[in-house]
Scaffold this active site. Sequence first.
Site, PDB file in Angstrom:
ATOM      1  N   ARG A  32      54.396  50.543  48.757  1.00 50.75           N
ATOM      2  CA  ARG A  32      54.318  49.263  48.041  1.00 50.75           C
ATOM      3  C   ARG A  32      55.382  48.320  48.572  1.00 50.75           C
ATOM      4  O   ARG A  32      55.125  47.121  48.734  1.00 50.75           O
ATOM      5  CB  ARG A  32      54.531  49.501  46.541  1.00 50.75           C
ATOM      6  CG  ARG A  32      54.286  48.292  45.674  1.00 50.75           C
ATOM      7  CD  ARG A  32      52.808  47.999  45.524  1.00 50.75           C
ATOM      8  NE  ARG A  32      52.616  46.755  44.789  1.00 50.75           N
ATOM      9  CZ  ARG A  32      51.532  46.500  44.052  1.00 50.75           C
ATOM     10  NH1 ARG A  32      50.575  47.388  43.970  1.00 50.75           N
ATOM     11  NH2 ARG A  32      51.405  45.354  43.419  1.00 50.75           N
ATOM     12  N   GLY A  81      59.432  40.273  35.934  1.00 53.99           N
ATOM     13  CA  GLY A  81      58.592  40.969  34.957  1.00 53.99           C
ATOM     14  C   GLY A  81      57.119  40.673  35.221  1.00 53.99           C
ATOM     15  O   GLY A  81      56.783  40.039  36.224  1.00 53.99           O
ATOM     16  N   ASN A 115      52.738  30.944  38.741  1.00 49.34           N
ATOM     17  CA  ASN A 115      51.533  31.708  38.428  1.00 49.34           C
ATOM     18  C   ASN A 115      50.792  31.039  37.276  1.00 49.34           C
ATOM     19  O   ASN A 115      51.395  30.385  36.435  1.00 49.34           O
ATOM     20  CB  ASN A 115      51.914  33.140  38.014  1.00 49.34           C
ATOM     21  CG  ASN A 115      50.696  33.994  37.663  1.00 49.34           C
ATOM     22  OD1 ASN A 115      49.733  34.040  38.400  1.00 49.34           O
ATOM     23  ND2 ASN A 115      50.755  34.642  36.509  1.00 49.34           N
ATOM     24  N   THR A 116      49.492  31.213  37.251  1.00 50.13           N
ATOM     25  CA  THR A 116      48.711  30.754  36.114  1.00 50.13           C
ATOM     26  C   THR A 116      48.093  31.967  35.448  1.00 50.13           C
ATOM     27  O   THR A 116      47.613  32.873  36.118  1.00 50.13           O
ATOM     28  CB  THR A 116      47.624  29.737  36.531  1.00 50.13           C
ATOM     29  OG1 THR A 116      46.882  29.386  35.374  1.00 50.13           O
ATOM     30  CG2 THR A 116      46.689  30.254  37.602  1.00 50.13           C
ATOM     31  N   HIS A 117      48.196  32.006  34.113  1.00 50.87           N
ATOM     32  CA  HIS A 117      47.732  33.177  33.351  1.00 50.87           C
ATOM     33  C   HIS A 117      46.785  32.698  32.257  1.00 50.87           C
ATOM     34  O   HIS A 117      47.108  31.722  31.549  1.00 50.87           O
ATOM     35  CB  HIS A 117      48.939  33.901  32.736  1.00 50.87           C
ATOM     36  CG  HIS A 117      48.562  35.103  31.945  1.00 50.87           C
ATOM     37  ND1 HIS A 117      48.161  36.287  32.534  1.00 50.87           N
ATOM     38  CD2 HIS A 117      48.519  35.316  30.610  1.00 50.87           C
ATOM     39  CE1 HIS A 117      47.879  37.169  31.589  1.00 50.87           C
ATOM     40  NE2 HIS A 117      48.075  36.618  30.421  1.00 50.87           N
ATOM     41  N   ASP A 157      54.238  38.454  34.019  1.00 50.28           N
ATOM     42  CA  ASP A 157      53.884  37.286  33.191  1.00 50.28           C
ATOM     43  C   ASP A 157      55.004  36.923  32.219  1.00 50.28           C
ATOM     44  O   ASP A 157      54.747  36.487  31.095  1.00 50.28           O
ATOM     45  CB  ASP A 157      52.587  37.562  32.419  1.00 50.28           C
ATOM     46  CG  ASP A 157      51.420  37.811  33.365  1.00 50.28           C
ATOM     47  OD1 ASP A 157      50.563  38.643  33.031  1.00 50.28           O
ATOM     48  OD2 ASP A 157      51.387  37.186  34.448  1.00 50.28           O
ATOM     49  N   ILE A 202      51.211  42.520  41.565  1.00 49.94           N
ATOM     50  CA  ILE A 202      52.584  42.223  41.161  1.00 49.94           C
ATOM     51  C   ILE A 202      53.448  42.265  42.421  1.00 49.94           C
ATOM     52  O   ILE A 202      53.487  43.290  43.106  1.00 49.94           O
ATOM     53  CB  ILE A 202      53.083  43.279  40.147  1.00 49.94           C
ATOM     54  CG1 ILE A 202      52.124  43.400  38.965  1.00 49.94           C
ATOM     55  CG2 ILE A 202      54.504  42.956  39.683  1.00 49.94           C
ATOM     56  CD1 ILE A 202      51.966  42.135  38.161  1.00 49.94           C
ATOM     57  N   ASP A 261      58.931  35.753  37.504  1.00 49.14           N
ATOM     58  CA  ASP A 261      60.228  36.448  37.621  1.00 49.14           C
ATOM     59  C   ASP A 261      59.930  37.933  37.848  1.00 49.14           C
ATOM     60  O   ASP A 261      58.805  38.298  38.200  1.00 49.14           O
ATOM     61  CB  ASP A 261      61.104  36.179  36.380  1.00 49.14           C
ATOM     62  CG  ASP A 261      60.543  36.797  35.111  1.00 49.14           C
ATOM     63  OD1 ASP A 261      61.115  36.560  34.036  1.00 49.14           O
ATOM     64  OD2 ASP A 261      59.521  37.538  35.189  1.00 49.14           O
TER      65      ASP A 261
HETATM   66  C1  GRF Z   1      42.195  32.680  36.439  1.00 52.28           C
HETATM   67  O1  GRF Z   1      41.794  32.455  35.100  1.00 52.28           O
HETATM   68  C2  GRF Z   1      43.553  33.327  36.452  1.00 52.28           C
HETATM   69  O2  GRF Z   1      44.409  32.879  35.426  1.00 52.28           O
HETATM   70  C3  GRF Z   1      43.194  34.763  36.223  1.00 52.28           C
HETATM   71  O3  GRF Z   1      42.021  34.985  36.973  1.00 52.28           O
HETATM   72  C4  GRF Z   1      41.348  33.736  37.104  1.00 52.28           C
HETATM   73  C5  GRF Z   1      41.185  33.468  38.564  1.00 52.28           C
HETATM   74  O4  GRF Z   1      40.175  32.535  38.696  1.00 52.28           O
HETATM   75  N1  GRF Z   1      44.254  35.649  36.645  1.00 52.28           N
HETATM   76  P1  GRF Z   1      39.878  31.863  40.134  1.00 52.28           P
HETATM   77  O5  GRF Z   1      39.959  32.975  41.171  1.00 52.28           O
HETATM   78  O6  GRF Z   1      40.930  30.816  40.359  1.00 52.28           O
HETATM   79  O7  GRF Z   1      38.492  31.294  39.979  1.00 52.28           O
END
Ligand code: GRF
Length: 202
Positions: free
Chosen positions: A67, A145, A109-111, A147, A94, A143
């Site tokens: 890894r 962790g 990141n977007t969650h 999310d 990760i 960071d």
């Molecule tokens: C997004 O909602 C992201 O937050 C989540 O998976 C989705 C990815 O969507 N981890 P895409 O690949 O950008 O269409």
Amino acid sequence: KRLVVLVSGSGTNLQALLDEIDALGVEAYGARVVAVGADRTGIEGLARAERAGIPTFVCKVKDHGSREDWDAALTGAVAAYEPDLVVSAGFMKIVGKEFLARFGGRFVNTHPALLPSFPGAHGVRDALAYGARVTGCTVHFVDDGVDTGPIIAQGAVEVRDEDDESALHERIKEVERRLLVEVVGRLARNGYRIEGRKVVIQ
Ligand code: GRF
């Protein structure tokens, strides 16, 4: 500013960034995508980059002895493009110590949930199963962790009685795409400071 975007799937968040940059122009938006990386091949996210003429790279965990080796390879692959900001848009791995040492503080990141609720790989499913009436999405700095990094922005999405995971996730993604485009543009144009858990965008 130079963006490297990391994807693992359909890449609709990536596409939203590309469309906004096309619509506004690099100068007005303040950034352009210089490369797209993934942890796997054969995904729509890479096809979207190729259609846009953007260089791509793939770093598969199983191609590396450990890894840590994968983390080093990913770090090198991203560093080669000298990004100002790295954006994880549905990247489902990760990252490790080396990546964070190199890009921490400029890795976003977007969650698809309202952190700190429902972190991890199944945020939409977990919110639904829990019976949450409101969920949403979070754009945050990464960071060490999962999310847990400083939150930059969030968007709320109501849960409907008839929702299943994919319907709810699609509705979240509509908000998420706009939030990510707006946040990345502001970070790129205005500059920012991270003060503990607070993010201050100038
Ligand atoms: C997004 O909602 C992201 O937050 C989540 O998976 C989705 C990815 O969507 N981890 P895409 O690949 O950008 O269409």
